[in-house]
Design an enzyme around this catalytic site. Structure first.
Site, PDB file in Angstrom:
ATOM      1  N   LYS A  58      10.674  -7.572  12.114  1.00  0.00           N
ATOM      2  CA  LYS A  58       9.706  -7.098  11.640  1.00  0.00           C
ATOM      3  C   LYS A  58       9.009  -5.945  11.986  1.00  0.00           C
ATOM      4  O   LYS A  58       8.129  -5.460  10.636  1.00  0.00           O
ATOM      5  CB  LYS A  58       7.697  -7.932  12.072  1.00  0.00           C
ATOM      6  N   ALA A 191      24.512 -15.470   5.344  1.00  0.00           N
ATOM      7  CA  ALA A 191      23.216 -15.514   4.449  1.00  0.00           C
ATOM      8  C   ALA A 191      22.184 -16.187   5.215  1.00  0.00           C
ATOM      9  O   ALA A 191      21.657 -16.824   4.377  1.00  0.00           O
ATOM     10  CB  ALA A 191      23.591 -15.766   3.437  1.00  0.00           C
ATOM     11  N   ILE A 194      18.454 -14.666   9.687  1.00  0.00           N
ATOM     12  CA  ILE A 194      19.010 -12.937  10.358  1.00  0.00           C
ATOM     13  C   ILE A 194      19.185 -11.950   8.992  1.00  0.00           C
ATOM     14  O   ILE A 194      18.756 -10.796   9.113  1.00  0.00           O
ATOM     15  CB  ILE A 194      19.287 -12.855  12.013  1.00  0.00           C
ATOM     16  N   ARG A 281      23.545 -18.603  16.260  1.00  0.00           N
ATOM     17  CA  ARG A 281      23.420 -17.677  17.813  1.00  0.00           C
ATOM     18  C   ARG A 281      23.950 -19.484  18.493  1.00  0.00           C
ATOM     19  O   ARG A 281      23.405 -20.373  18.112  1.00  0.00           O
ATOM     20  CB  ARG A 281      22.235 -17.973  18.763  1.00  0.00           C
ATOM     21  N   HIS A 453     -11.539 -17.018  -3.780  1.00  0.00           N
ATOM     22  CA  HIS A 453     -11.351 -15.645  -5.110  1.00  0.00           C
ATOM     23  C   HIS A 453     -11.872 -14.464  -5.303  1.00  0.00           C
ATOM     24  O   HIS A 453     -13.023 -14.192  -4.366  1.00  0.00           O
ATOM     25  CB  HIS A 453     -11.702 -16.902  -5.751  1.00  0.00           C
TER      26      HIS A 453
HETATM   27  P1  FAD Z   1      14.935 -15.340  24.747  1.00  0.00           P
HETATM   28  O1  FAD Z   1      14.037 -15.167  24.150  1.00  0.00           O
HETATM   29  O2  FAD Z   1      16.715 -15.489  24.153  1.00  0.00           O
HETATM   30  O3  FAD Z   1      15.038 -15.334  25.960  1.00  0.00           O
HETATM   31  C1  FAD Z   1      15.991 -15.993  27.449  1.00  0.00           C
HETATM   32  C2  FAD Z   1      15.567 -14.848  28.146  1.00  0.00           C
HETATM   33  O4  FAD Z   1      16.409 -15.116  29.476  1.00  0.00           O
HETATM   34  C3  FAD Z   1      16.437 -13.605  28.108  1.00  0.00           C
HETATM   35  O5  FAD Z   1      14.947 -12.865  29.031  1.00  0.00           O
HETATM   36  C4  FAD Z   1      17.552 -13.894  28.522  1.00  0.00           C
HETATM   37  O6  FAD Z   1      17.520 -12.271  30.078  1.00  0.00           O
HETATM   38  C5  FAD Z   1      16.724 -14.656  29.919  1.00  0.00           C
HETATM   39  N1  FAD Z   1      18.040 -15.053  31.034  1.00  0.00           N
HETATM   40  C6  FAD Z   1      18.870 -15.742  30.544  1.00  0.00           C
HETATM   41  N2  FAD Z   1      20.412 -15.661  31.849  1.00  0.00           N
HETATM   42  C7  FAD Z   1      19.254 -15.848  32.807  1.00  0.00           C
HETATM   43  C8  FAD Z   1      19.058 -16.167  34.216  1.00  0.00           C
HETATM   44  N3  FAD Z   1      20.318 -16.747  34.492  1.00  0.00           N
HETATM   45  N4  FAD Z   1      18.409 -15.619  34.762  1.00  0.00           N
HETATM   46  C9  FAD Z   1      17.173 -14.736  34.644  1.00  0.00           C
HETATM   47  N5  FAD Z   1      17.455 -14.503  33.697  1.00  0.00           N
HETATM   48  C10 FAD Z   1      17.535 -14.857  32.099  1.00  0.00           C
HETATM   49  N6  FAD Z   1      12.336 -16.364  15.900  1.00  0.00           N
HETATM   50  C11 FAD Z   1      10.891 -16.789  15.174  1.00  0.00           C
HETATM   51  O7  FAD Z   1      10.878 -17.703  15.756  1.00  0.00           O
HETATM   52  N7  FAD Z   1      10.482 -15.958  14.532  1.00  0.00           N
HETATM   53  C12 FAD Z   1      11.015 -14.700  13.390  1.00  0.00           C
HETATM   54  O8  FAD Z   1      10.887 -13.779  12.758  1.00  0.00           O
HETATM   55  C13 FAD Z   1      12.385 -14.167  14.632  1.00  0.00           C
HETATM   56  N8  FAD Z   1      12.864 -13.063  14.091  1.00  0.00           N
HETATM   57  C14 FAD Z   1      14.920 -12.994  14.564  1.00  0.00           C
HETATM   58  C15 FAD Z   1      14.904 -12.099  14.092  1.00  0.00           C
HETATM   59  C16 FAD Z   1      16.274 -11.828  15.060  1.00  0.00           C
HETATM   60  C17 FAD Z   1      17.095 -10.375  15.336  1.00  0.00           C
HETATM   61  C18 FAD Z   1      16.950 -12.922  15.596  1.00  0.00           C
HETATM   62  C19 FAD Z   1      17.943 -12.001  16.533  1.00  0.00           C
HETATM   63  C20 FAD Z   1      16.191 -14.540  16.518  1.00  0.00           C
HETATM   64  C21 FAD Z   1      14.480 -14.641  15.825  1.00  0.00           C
HETATM   65  N9  FAD Z   1      14.609 -14.790  16.198  1.00  0.00           N
HETATM   66  C22 FAD Z   1      12.721 -15.192  15.147  1.00  0.00           C
HETATM   67  C23 FAD Z   1      14.694 -16.215  16.999  1.00  0.00           C
HETATM   68  C24 FAD Z   1      14.050 -16.412  19.046  1.00  0.00           C
HETATM   69  O9  FAD Z   1      14.095 -15.056  19.293  1.00  0.00           O
HETATM   70  C25 FAD Z   1      14.291 -16.994  19.333  1.00  0.00           C
HETATM   71  O10 FAD Z   1      14.350 -18.356  19.079  1.00  0.00           O
HETATM   72  C26 FAD Z   1      13.432 -16.592  20.965  1.00  0.00           C
HETATM   73  O11 FAD Z   1      13.691 -15.704  21.174  1.00  0.00           O
HETATM   74  C27 FAD Z   1      14.149 -18.161  21.945  1.00  0.00           C
HETATM   75  O12 FAD Z   1      13.423 -17.959  22.572  1.00  0.00           O
HETATM   76  P2  FAD Z   1      14.369 -18.529  24.536  1.00  0.00           P
HETATM   77  O13 FAD Z   1      13.169 -17.990  25.583  1.00  0.00           O
HETATM   78  O14 FAD Z   1      14.640 -20.269  24.256  1.00  0.00           O
HETATM   79  O15 FAD Z   1      15.224 -17.771  24.872  1.00  0.00           O
END
Ligand code: FAD
Length: 480
Positions: A58, A191, A194, A281, A453
């Site tokens: 963003k 498309a 992301i 993903r 408005h």
């Molecule tokens: P993650 O954010 O992936 O966090 C998981 C964490 O666990 C990481 O820090 C990882 O290092 C850690 N981890 C993994 N295994 C271990 C372990 N064994 N021990 C310790 N730590 C570990 N979503 C939106 O809602 N809005 C958006 O605008 C948006 N834009 C995006 C743009 C891009 C380019 C990308 C790639 C994704 C985007 N997303 C967006 C999706 C969003 O980033 C994910 O849905 C979100 O980060 C998922 O959260 P999570 O906590 O499940 O996993």
């Protein structure tokens, strides 16, 4: 003796860190272990979202949009700026600073809420035990906890046989956020949200951008009237989105990467300076000790959970991207918080029918609830109302009249089933639609609500009026 906690969260992304904070707020002793390390070697809480996803993308979308406007849109307001300069290094520096401010904020929130946050890797050892290894591998410990939460997120899908990442010419979404030069010719495979966002960033900064999408339909998960309008606008801006284009191979040469693809039964090829692979993903559970702990994965590798986020191992839960469904930060946040509240005996649950979806392009695309197609397929008799931004005073004043708001309502009950928008700042307007769905609003509830408005949100109101043929500022659809 090992240190004991009420809750250990493995993963400090949007699904993990809010869960740890909520647990501490509810009186639990909480530990969050996170293994994220940035490219500059700094450990950082916040996961994909804060470090390589939502926030940095963003930041670049905002900067590239300003650059694009200065080049193409200021003149119509009577503002001449001469030749607009691009300082990509500075733009990237600002992006990093924005990400770091956000992830640093997580650290402060941990301190304020008395959550223990540590950088390193967590591993399930079974029987309520979690193994910890520091990032440099020098320190190992064992912790115990009543509840263990897996929030390890996801990683980009690598097309290893067709277009494997090489970190230089062929990159994932993280690599695409870090380009140090604007590629002259940019290819994007996929498309989806992301692919379109990253394609937009570099296209606005000057890349000739081609997006290859295997599916014949643009954004099949979105309402198709909205998706078609979005596609029209993106193509008008010069984004070359090719549908039904199945990539067969990507060959990396010294100066370019050549992509072979098939479209309409014909084999074609195109050379690019950089290729972004953005085809989805997949869950990340590497080295987590899944099997030893008795946690079962589904056939696609997602952690299997029941309606209360319980895995097949007692006392072990999972939320966020690692359990699948909408792979969105806010969905993970809600799941983590709801799980903790349930563990504390509260009656909390996630409303999966009111998950907002946004594509942060210009115009933005945003929606919640059922599309017209899905509502009909689910057996609803629907009534539709639309209002174009061309009929909105604020949008005219902003010179941003592309797009529309669309209501999908139930013809029998008047209930709002879904709201779909393409237009200026519709990501912000979407909150009103989410509230409408969450509160079970009827179309009439919205019709009877006064909107300021001139605001963009009047288009939302007008679309609700249009459902029953009462729109004031645009032509109503003839009754069928
Ligand atoms: P993650 O954010 O992936 O966090 C998981 C964490 O666990 C990481 O820090 C990882 O290092 C850690 N981890 C993994 N295994 C271990 C372990 N064994 N021990 C310790 N730590 C570990 N979503 C939106 O809602 N809005 C958006 O605008 C948006 N834009 C995006 C743009 C891009 C380019 C990308 C790639 C994704 C985007 N997303 C967006 C999706 C969003 O980033 C994910 O849905 C979100 O980060 C998922 O959260 P999570 O906590 O499940 O996993």
């Amino acid at each position: 003796m090992s240190e004991a906690y009420d809750l250990i969260v493995i993963g400090g992304g949007p699904a993990g860190y809010p869960a740890a904070i909520r647990a501490a707020q509810l009186g639990m002793k909480a530990l969050c272990i996170d293994g994220w390390v940035n490219r500059d070697g700094t450990p950082s809480f916040g996961g994909t979202c804060l470090n390589a996803g939502c926030i940095p993308s963003k930041a670049l979308l905002e900067s590239s949009e300003l650059y694009h406007r200065a080049n193409h849109e200021f003149a119509v307001h009577g503002i001449g700026v001469g030749k607009v300069q691009l300082d990509l290094a500075k733009m990237q520096e600002r992006k990093m600073a924005v990400s770091k401010a956000n992830s640093g904020g997580v650290k402060l929130l941990f301190q304020a809420n008395k959550v223990t946050g540590i950088h390193g890797y967590g591993r399930l050892l079974g029987n309520g035990q979690v193994g910890y290894r520091s990032l440099d591998g020098k320190e190992e410990k064992t912790f115990t906890a009543k509840h263990i939460l897996i929030a390890t997120g996801s990683e980009p899908v690598n097309l290893s046989k067709i277009a494997p990442f090489d970190g230089d010419r062929v990159v994932d979404s993280w690599g695409a956020l870090d380009f140090t030069e604007v590629p002259q010719r940019l290819g994007v495979i996929g498309a989806g949200v992301i692919g379109v966002e990253l394609g937009s960033v570099w296209s606005r900064l000057g890349s000739k951008t081609v997006i290859l999408e295997a599916l014949p339909t643009f954004l099949p998960m979105a309402d198709q009237q909205i998706a078609k309008e979005g596609l029209r606008q993106f193509q008008k801006q010069g984004l070359d989105i090719r549908l039904g284009a199945k990539v067969l191979s990507a060959k990396v040469g010294k100066k370019e990467v050549t992509v072979e693809y098939e479209q309409g039964g014909e084999k074609k090829s195109e050379a690019f300076d950089k290729l972004i692979v953005a085809v989805g993903r997949r869950p990340y559970t590497k080295d987590l000790g899944i099997e030893a702990a008795g946690v079962v994965l589904d056939e696609r590798g997602f952690v299997k959970v029941d309606a209360h986020y319980r895995t097949s191992a007692p006392g072990v839960y999972a939320v966020g991207d690692v359990i699948g469904g909408f792979m969105l930060a806010h969905k993970g946040i809600e799941e983590g918080v709801v799980l903790i509240e349930q563990l504390a005996g509260q009656k909390s649950e996630v409303n999966y029918n009111a998950i907002p979806s946004v594509i942060y392009t210009a115009p933005e695309i945003a929606w919640v609830g059922l599309t017209e197609e899905a509502a009909k397929a689910a057996g609803h008799e629907v009534k539709i109302g639309t209002s174009p931004f061309a009929a909105n005073g604020r949008a005219r004043a902003m010179e941003a009249i592309a797009g529309l708001v669309k209501f999908v309502s139930d013809a029998k009950t008047d209930r709002v089933l879904g709201v779909h928008m393409v237009g200026p700042y519709v990501s912000e307007m979407l909150a009103e639609a989410v509230l409408a769905l969450e509160f079970g609003a009827t179309t009439e509830d919205i019709q009877l609500t006064m909107h300021g408005h001139p605001t963009l949100s009047e288009a939302f109101h007008e679309a609700s009026l249009a459902v029953d043929g009462h729109a004031i500022h645009s032509a109503n659809r003839p009754k069928r």
